[in-house]
Design an enzyme around this catalytic site. Structure first.
Site, short mmCIF file in Angstrom:
data_model
loop_
_atom_site.label_atom_id
_atom_site.label_comp_id
_atom_site.label_asym_id
_atom_site.label_seq_id
_atom_site.Cartn_x
_atom_site.Cartn_y
_atom_site.Cartn_z
N THR A 105 40.26 40.12 47.02
CA THR A 105 41.43 40.60 47.75
C THR A 105 41.42 42.12 47.92
O THR A 105 41.53 42.64 49.03
CB THR A 105 42.71 40.17 46.99
OG1 THR A 105 42.62 38.77 46.78
CG2 THR A 105 43.96 40.49 47.76
N VAL A 106 41.28 42.84 46.81
CA VAL A 106 41.40 44.30 46.89
C VAL A 106 40.17 44.92 47.58
O VAL A 106 40.31 45.80 48.44
CB VAL A 106 41.62 44.92 45.49
CG1 VAL A 106 41.77 46.43 45.61
CG2 VAL A 106 42.87 44.33 44.83
N GLU B 272 43.73 55.16 39.58
CA GLU B 272 45.13 55.10 40.01
C GLU B 272 45.59 53.65 40.22
O GLU B 272 46.73 53.29 39.89
CB GLU B 272 45.30 55.90 41.33
CG GLU B 272 46.71 56.00 41.82
CD GLU B 272 47.61 56.82 40.90
OE1 GLU B 272 47.41 58.04 40.80
OE2 GLU B 272 48.50 56.23 40.26
N VAL C 100 47.27 50.95 37.35
CA VAL C 100 48.68 50.88 36.90
C VAL C 100 49.61 51.06 38.09
O VAL C 100 49.56 52.09 38.77
CB VAL C 100 49.00 51.97 35.86
CG1 VAL C 100 50.43 51.82 35.34
CG2 VAL C 100 48.01 51.97 34.71
N GLY D 199 50.32 35.40 45.12
CA GLY D 199 49.09 36.14 44.89
C GLY D 199 49.20 37.36 43.99
O GLY D 199 48.24 38.10 43.87
N GLU E 177 48.07 37.17 37.68
CA GLU E 177 46.66 37.23 37.28
C GLU E 177 46.06 35.82 37.36
O GLU E 177 46.79 34.82 37.34
CB GLU E 177 46.53 37.72 35.84
CG GLU E 177 47.02 39.13 35.61
CD GLU E 177 46.23 40.17 36.36
OE1 GLU E 177 44.99 40.17 36.27
OE2 GLU E 177 46.85 40.99 37.05
N ASP F 134 49.14 42.09 30.27
CA ASP F 134 48.82 42.95 31.41
C ASP F 134 49.66 44.24 31.34
O ASP F 134 49.16 45.34 31.57
CB ASP F 134 49.11 42.17 32.71
CG ASP F 134 48.92 43.02 33.96
OD1 ASP F 134 47.76 43.26 34.33
OD2 ASP F 134 49.93 43.46 34.53
N LYS G 54 48.41 48.32 30.77
CA LYS G 54 48.86 49.46 31.59
C LYS G 54 49.52 50.52 30.72
O LYS G 54 49.31 51.72 30.91
CB LYS G 54 49.79 48.95 32.69
CG LYS G 54 49.04 48.05 33.69
CD LYS G 54 49.99 47.26 34.57
CE LYS G 54 49.22 46.36 35.54
NZ LYS G 54 50.07 45.41 36.25
N1 HSE Z 1 49.35 40.50 37.70
C1 HSE Z 1 49.73 41.84 37.93
C2 HSE Z 1 51.21 41.86 38.28
C3 HSE Z 1 48.90 42.40 39.08
O1 HSE Z 1 51.83 40.80 38.41
O2 HSE Z 1 51.77 42.94 38.36
C4 HSE Z 1 48.79 43.88 39.11
O3 HSE Z 1 48.21 44.44 37.99
#
Ligand code: HSE
Length: 436
Positions: A13-14, A129, A132, A187, A190, A201, A205
């Site tokens: 995706t990214v 960048e 986070v 989407g 994770e 997650d 961060k």
């Molecule tokens: N799974 C993470 C979220 C994606 O829901 O924010 C971005 O790090």
């Protein structure tokens, strides 16, 4: 016009978003940077899938090391994620003298100290960048805007999935499972959603930004982590009646000696800007001397917001290259020699306000026994509310406390559980009152 060649490893995706923006906004990117950014090579296990872009022949490869080893590539974007091959890709690119951009918060939280040292020793950038808060410029703000300020607190909503789930339960009363399924279909969850709902997650961060803010080594292991899966609509509803919303907060505070670093569901008063950040949005509140409080907010996940943050790093590096090379802004905000180990305060030592929900037998003396135990531990009750609603053979008894010490709270709850007046384990939610 000068060309700067980019390679991408991981065209999910990214990675695809980066390529799309580079095509769609080629003109303004060149006009702003003064050089043309060219996608020279991109690696992915799947090079057949239609990504909606014409890459031409030979641009896509299944071999990530054809990207890291290409002598014409100056900047490698690692978009694989995880702590496996992604680490090898970054290490190899650095060894080859390439600048690296990554969105990989798990990798930096677990191996960032060694990776940053490797990049610093080699004199190349390792920019992050996008790791986070997606397009919300938290790293740039800490590293550059607040370069002259002592940062005292970084408090944020850093996981869109959790914020989306809590918002949907708050606004529509849908179940946790329904809200999670919806977040996955949109989407931003994770691949393994326990990383989101378990708070991990968010901890990745917080580990990254507290290190940056306080000039300390990344220390994921000492962060206290509690996820959102035990939060019930009843707690959300009671919080609302008392003027609070429940958010999964990352809290990183520094008193000059030790850092408080904790992730847990938190009751936030309506007057706090973070209480009003809803859906999958992320936000961070920074407190620093000279500036007081500032809040950043934006999309923390998704193709274009994350790709935007990656390209912002790419542009910084490209501008450094055009200015003759060198790393102008230290990778970890502080000069490497000034980065130190800072202790993280154990959760037992923190002091905050608390919400408890007991489920108790509705009979004489129960409340006084509970209040007695809290009083014996020096915990002062701010308000009590009991409803007649039946719950698991008992009734809910809600309490808010004044500021108390976590160890005292935990000992009290243990003693209260042993009284055998409850039909369920007590629920505890910490409260982040506005200091002002
Ligand atoms: N799974 C993470 C979220 C994606 O829901 O924010 C971005 O790090």
């Amino acid at each position: 016009m000068k060309q700067i060649n980019i390679g991408i490893v991981g065209m999910g995706t990214v990675g695809t978003g980066i390529a799309k923006i580079m095509v769609q906004n080629k003109d303004i990117i060149s006009a702003r940077i003064g050089a043309e950014l060219v996608l020279k090579k991109a690696a992915d296990l799947d090079i057949e899938r239609d990504r909606g872009i014409d890459f031409g022949p030979d641009l896509l490869t299944t071999d990530p090391f054809l990207v890291t080893d290409d002598p014409d590539i100056a900047i490698v974007a690692e978009m694989v994620g995880g702590t496996g091959i992604a680490k090898e890709v970054i290490e190899r690119a650095i060894e080859n003298g390439k600048h690296v951009v990554t969105a990989n918060k798990a990798l930096l939280a677990e191996h960032g100290n060694a990776l940053f040292e490797k990049a610093e020793n080699k004199g190349v950038a390792l920019a992050y960048e996008a790791s986070v808060g997606g397009c919300m410029p938290i790293i740039k703000t800490i590293r550059e805007t607040l370069v002259s300020n002592r940062i005292e607190a970084v408090t944020g909503i850093l996981n869109g999935t959790c914020n989306y789930i809590l918002t949907r339960i708050t606004n529509e009363g849908i179940t946790f499972a329904e809200a999670l399924k919806d977040a996955q279909s949109k989407g931003f969850a994770e691949a393994d959603p326990t990383l989101d709902v378990g708070g991990f997650d968010t901890a990745h961060k917080l580990a990254i930004i507290s290190a940056l803010a306080y000039g300390m080594k990344i220390n994921l292991d000492e962060i206290y982590i509690e996820g959102i899966s035990n939060i019930t609509p009843m707690d959300i509803e009671f919080a609302k009646d008392c003027g609070y919303r429940i958010k999964l907060l990352a809290i990183g505070k520094f008193d000059g000696n030790a850092v408080e670093a904790r992730i847990h569901p938190t009751m936030v008063p309506f007057s706090n800007q973070l209480a009003n950040v809803s859906g999958s949005m992320n936000a961070v509140s920074l407190t620093a001397d000279g500036v007081g409080n500032m809040v950043l907010s934006g999309r923390g996940a998704g193709m274009m917001p994350t790709a935007t943050a990656v390209l912002s790093d790419v542009a910084d590096i490209a501008r450094n290259i055009l200015a003759g090379g060198g790393i102008r802004v230290p990778l970890r905000s502080y000069q490497a020699a000034n980065i130190r180990e800072v202790p993280i305060r154990p959760i037992d030592d923190i002091k905050t306000h608390y919400y408890f929900r007991f489920t108790v037998f509705d009979r004489p003396g129960v409340l006084s026994k509970i209040a007695g135990i809290l009083g014996n531990h020096g915990i002062s009750i701010k308000s009590v509310h009991q409803t007649e609603r039946k719950l698991d053979g008992g009734v809910p008894l809600f309490m808010l406390t004044h500021r108390a010490n976590e160890a005292d709270v935990q000992s009290s709850l243990k003693e209260i559980s042993a009284l055998e007046v409850s039909t369920q384990n007590p629920v505890l939610i910490r409260i982040e009152e506005d200091e002002s």
